[in-house]
Design an enzyme around this catalytic site. Structure first.
Site, PDB file in Angstrom:
ATOM      1  N   TYR A 112     -42.751  79.510  32.439  1.00 27.78           N
ATOM      2  CA  TYR A 112     -42.008  78.358  31.916  1.00 27.78           C
ATOM      3  C   TYR A 112     -41.082  78.808  30.787  1.00 27.78           C
ATOM      4  O   TYR A 112     -39.893  78.500  30.777  1.00 27.78           O
ATOM      5  CB  TYR A 112     -42.990  77.296  31.421  1.00 27.78           C
ATOM      6  N   LYS A 149     -36.868  78.878  30.408  1.00 24.79           N
ATOM      7  CA  LYS A 149     -36.150  78.164  29.340  1.00 24.79           C
ATOM      8  C   LYS A 149     -35.321  79.122  28.496  1.00 24.79           C
ATOM      9  O   LYS A 149     -34.208  78.784  28.080  1.00 24.79           O
ATOM     10  CB  LYS A 149     -37.134  77.366  28.476  1.00 24.79           C
ATOM     11  N   VAL A 198     -42.305  65.238  24.398  1.00 25.99           N
ATOM     12  CA  VAL A 198     -41.727  63.917  24.628  1.00 25.99           C
ATOM     13  C   VAL A 198     -42.658  63.164  25.581  1.00 25.99           C
ATOM     14  O   VAL A 198     -43.230  63.771  26.502  1.00 25.99           O
ATOM     15  CB  VAL A 198     -40.304  64.036  25.225  1.00 25.99           C
ATOM     16  N   THR A 221     -43.666  61.861  28.498  1.00 24.97           N
ATOM     17  CA  THR A 221     -43.275  61.909  29.909  1.00 24.97           C
ATOM     18  C   THR A 221     -44.525  62.200  30.732  1.00 24.97           C
ATOM     19  O   THR A 221     -45.614  62.401  30.180  1.00 24.97           O
ATOM     20  CB  THR A 221     -42.243  63.028  30.179  1.00 24.97           C
ATOM     21  N   THR A 270     -46.477  65.222  29.587  1.00 25.92           N
ATOM     22  CA  THR A 270     -47.295  65.185  28.374  1.00 25.92           C
ATOM     23  C   THR A 270     -48.440  64.178  28.453  1.00 25.92           C
ATOM     24  O   THR A 270     -49.109  63.939  27.455  1.00 25.92           O
ATOM     25  CB  THR A 270     -46.425  64.879  27.137  1.00 25.92           C
TER      26      THR A 270
END
Length: 131
Positions: free
Chosen positions: A34, A38, A67, A69, A72
């Site tokens: 991940y 990024k 955030v 979403t 999370t």
């Protein structure tokens, strides 16, 4: 970006906003693939900004922290303890940053915009040596 660039060039300019993550700015254990994606997007954003600038196309990246979403779900309050703004961000807050980049940050390209509740600002006062 590859698909959008020709249309933006023909239109005489525009803005590309890439969605990255704090994991594109700092290391987190256990999320190697991940984080690599990024960090890669961060570099690709900068290259595209340089290559597309002559065509009046700006390219920036957004680096959200945690955030609220689907990603999370299950993050408890302990996740944001010690964060200067001690809560999860809201998707609308990230959307407002994107809107700012597109409409107001007209002299910015190749830039990284952070929406993280202050987590990258540093350690909270309780953890400093002056406490």
């Amino acid at each position: 970006m590859r698909a959008a660039a020709p249309s933006l060039r023909r239109a005489g300019g525009g803005v590309i906003v890439n969605m990255s993550s704090l994991a594109g700015l700092t290391a987190y254990a256990g999320v190697g693939a991940y984080a690599a994606s990024k960090w890669g997007l961060r570099g690709l954003t900068k290259v595209a900004a340089l290559e597309l600038a002559p065509d009046r196309v700006r390219v920036c990246s957004v680096h959200p922290g945690a955030v609220r979403t689907r990603m999370t779900v299950g993050f408890g309050d302990a996740y944001t303890t010690g964060q200067p703004v001690p809560r999860l961000g809201e998707p609308e807050e990230v959307a407002r940053m994107v809107l700012f980049i597109v409409t107001e940050a007209t002299f910015s390209t190749g830039c990284e915009f952070i929406v993280d509740g202050g987590i990258l600002a540093g350690a909270p006062a309780a953890l400093t040596s002056d406490s």
